[in-house]
Write a protein that holds these residues in place. Structure first.
Motif, short mmCIF file in Angstrom:
data_model
loop_
_atom_site.label_atom_id
_atom_site.label_comp_id
_atom_site.label_asym_id
_atom_site.label_seq_id
_atom_site.Cartn_x
_atom_site.Cartn_y
_atom_site.Cartn_z
N GLU A 81 0.84 -1.20 0.00
CA GLU A 81 0.00 0.00 0.00
C GLU A 81 0.88 1.26 0.00
O GLU A 81 0.61 2.22 -0.73
CB GLU A 81 -0.94 0.00 1.21
CG GLU A 81 -1.87 1.19 1.25
CD GLU A 81 -2.78 1.20 2.47
OE1 GLU A 81 -3.89 1.76 2.36
OE2 GLU A 81 -2.39 0.64 3.53
N GLY A 84 2.01 2.00 -3.43
CA GLY A 84 0.99 2.22 -4.46
C GLY A 84 0.54 0.99 -5.24
O GLY A 84 -0.08 1.14 -6.30
N TYR A 85 0.79 -0.21 -4.72
CA TYR A 85 0.40 -1.43 -5.43
C TYR A 85 -0.99 -1.92 -5.04
O TYR A 85 -1.64 -2.62 -5.80
CB TYR A 85 1.42 -2.54 -5.20
CG TYR A 85 2.78 -2.18 -5.72
CD1 TYR A 85 3.05 -2.22 -7.09
CD2 TYR A 85 3.80 -1.77 -4.87
CE1 TYR A 85 4.29 -1.87 -7.58
CE2 TYR A 85 5.05 -1.42 -5.35
CZ TYR A 85 5.29 -1.47 -6.71
OH TYR A 85 6.52 -1.11 -7.20
N VAL A 86 -1.41 -1.61 -3.82
CA VAL A 86 -2.74 -1.98 -3.34
C VAL A 86 -3.36 -0.79 -2.63
O VAL A 86 -2.66 0.14 -2.22
CB VAL A 86 -2.73 -3.20 -2.38
CG1 VAL A 86 -2.16 -4.44 -3.04
CG2 VAL A 86 -2.02 -2.89 -1.08
N GLU A 87 -4.67 -0.85 -2.51
CA GLU A 87 -5.39 0.12 -1.68
C GLU A 87 -6.24 -0.67 -0.70
O GLU A 87 -6.69 -1.77 -1.00
CB GLU A 87 -6.24 1.07 -2.54
CG GLU A 87 -7.26 0.37 -3.41
CD GLU A 87 -7.98 1.30 -4.37
OE1 GLU A 87 -7.50 2.43 -4.58
OE2 GLU A 87 -9.01 0.89 -4.90
N ASP A 89 -9.55 -0.42 1.75
CA ASP A 89 -10.77 0.33 2.05
C ASP A 89 -11.64 -0.46 3.02
O ASP A 89 -11.44 -1.66 3.21
CB ASP A 89 -11.57 0.58 0.77
CG ASP A 89 -10.85 1.47 -0.21
OD1 ASP A 89 -10.33 2.53 0.20
OD2 ASP A 89 -10.80 1.11 -1.40
N ARG A 101 -7.49 -4.18 -2.43
CA ARG A 101 -7.66 -4.21 -3.89
C ARG A 101 -6.35 -3.83 -4.56
O ARG A 101 -5.62 -2.97 -4.07
CB ARG A 101 -8.71 -3.19 -4.34
CG ARG A 101 -10.12 -3.53 -3.99
CD ARG A 101 -11.07 -2.53 -4.68
NE ARG A 101 -12.43 -2.77 -4.28
CZ ARG A 101 -13.06 -2.14 -3.30
NH1 ARG A 101 -12.46 -1.21 -2.61
NH2 ARG A 101 -14.31 -2.44 -3.01
N LEU A 102 -6.08 -4.45 -5.70
CA LEU A 102 -4.91 -4.06 -6.48
C LEU A 102 -5.20 -2.74 -7.19
O LEU A 102 -6.31 -2.51 -7.66
CB LEU A 102 -4.58 -5.12 -7.54
CG LEU A 102 -4.06 -6.45 -7.02
CD1 LEU A 102 -3.87 -7.43 -8.18
CD2 LEU A 102 -2.76 -6.28 -6.27
N THR A 103 -4.19 -1.90 -7.26
CA THR A 103 -4.29 -0.66 -8.02
C THR A 103 -3.85 -0.98 -9.46
O THR A 103 -3.43 -2.10 -9.77
CB THR A 103 -3.35 0.41 -7.45
OG1 THR A 103 -2.00 -0.08 -7.56
CG2 THR A 103 -3.67 0.73 -5.99
N LYS A 104 -3.90 0.01 -10.32
CA LYS A 104 -3.43 -0.16 -11.69
C LYS A 104 -1.96 -0.61 -11.67
O LYS A 104 -1.56 -1.50 -12.42
CB LYS A 104 -3.59 1.14 -12.47
CG LYS A 104 -3.23 1.05 -13.91
CD LYS A 104 -3.50 2.36 -14.64
CE LYS A 104 -3.08 2.25 -16.10
NZ LYS A 104 -3.29 3.50 -16.82
N ARG A 105 -1.20 0.01 -10.80
CA ARG A 105 0.22 -0.37 -10.65
C ARG A 105 0.34 -1.81 -10.15
O ARG A 105 1.23 -2.56 -10.58
CB ARG A 105 0.88 0.61 -9.68
CG ARG A 105 2.36 0.42 -9.49
CD ARG A 105 2.91 1.64 -8.71
NE ARG A 105 4.23 1.45 -8.21
CZ ARG A 105 5.34 1.65 -8.92
NH1 ARG A 105 5.24 2.03 -10.17
NH2 ARG A 105 6.52 1.45 -8.39
N TRP A 107 -1.81 -4.28 -10.73
CA TRP A 107 -2.12 -5.15 -11.86
C TRP A 107 -0.95 -5.23 -12.82
O TRP A 107 -0.70 -6.28 -13.44
CB TRP A 107 -3.39 -4.71 -12.58
CG TRP A 107 -4.62 -5.07 -11.81
CD1 TRP A 107 -5.47 -4.22 -11.15
CD2 TRP A 107 -5.12 -6.38 -11.57
NE1 TRP A 107 -6.47 -4.93 -10.53
CE2 TRP A 107 -6.28 -6.26 -10.77
CE3 TRP A 107 -4.71 -7.66 -11.95
CZ2 TRP A 107 -7.02 -7.36 -10.36
CZ3 TRP A 107 -5.45 -8.76 -11.53
CH2 TRP A 107 -6.59 -8.61 -10.74
#
Length: 164
Positions: A81, A84-87, A89, A101-105, A107
């Motif tokens: 997190e 910037g690889y996951v967020e 919530d 959740r995976l972020t675009k980065r 994925w």
């Protein structure tokens, strides 16, 4: 009377060989992911990327699937997190739970990791032979499934480990 160790003096223990093979793949994964520009991701983070669902997964579910403590999985998730690889919530289905959740980065790391593993598999096919690799894959799946084990508490779930 000779012991088993005396009968096969040069035979390396199978567990050692399997561990060394896993370390080799982990090193390949680390190098490939770094070469793709993801300097903060290591093979140790693979359980997050392998076990997360496309719409996100609760932290406790990730830990259970990986056979890790919630605290250990939390460390992996916090690291990812922070880079910037996951967020993370609040889970709308249960506001007490956290959804990862995976972020675009994130994925993009999955795509890079899949490419590294596919390249390694092609390399093994080339140096060992595709038929031999297929036999090895089948044998390992039987071992993972608990075939013949007198120590395993039960078969490991291949779906949880994403080995299918």
């Amino acid at each position: 009377m000779t012991s088993a160790a005396q009968a096969k003096p040069n035979a390396a223990p199978l567990g050692n060989l399997l561990s060394a093979a896993a370390r080799t793949l982990a090193a390949e994964l680390d190098a490939g992911i770094a070469a793709a520009g993801f300097d903060h991701v290591r093979a140790a983070h693979a359980p997050v990327f392998q076990l997360i669902e496309p719409d996100g997964t609760r932290l406790t579910s990730l830990a259970d699937r990986a056979g890790m403590t919630k605290q250990a999985m939390g460390e992996l998730v916090r690291h990812l997190e922070g880079h910037g690889y996951v967020e993370v919530d609040i889970d709308p289905a249960d506001r007490r739970a956290r959804l990862v959740r995976l972020t675009k980065r994130g994925w993009a790391v999955v795509d890079a990791g899949v490419a590294v593993v596919e390249r390694f598999d092609r390399h093994l096919d080339a140096i060992v032979g595709a038929d031999e690799v297929a036999r090895l894959r089948g044998t390992l799946l039987r071992i993972i499934g608990g075939a013949g084990s007198s120590y395993a508490t039960g078969a490991q779930d291949p779906k949880a480990m994403r080995v299918e």
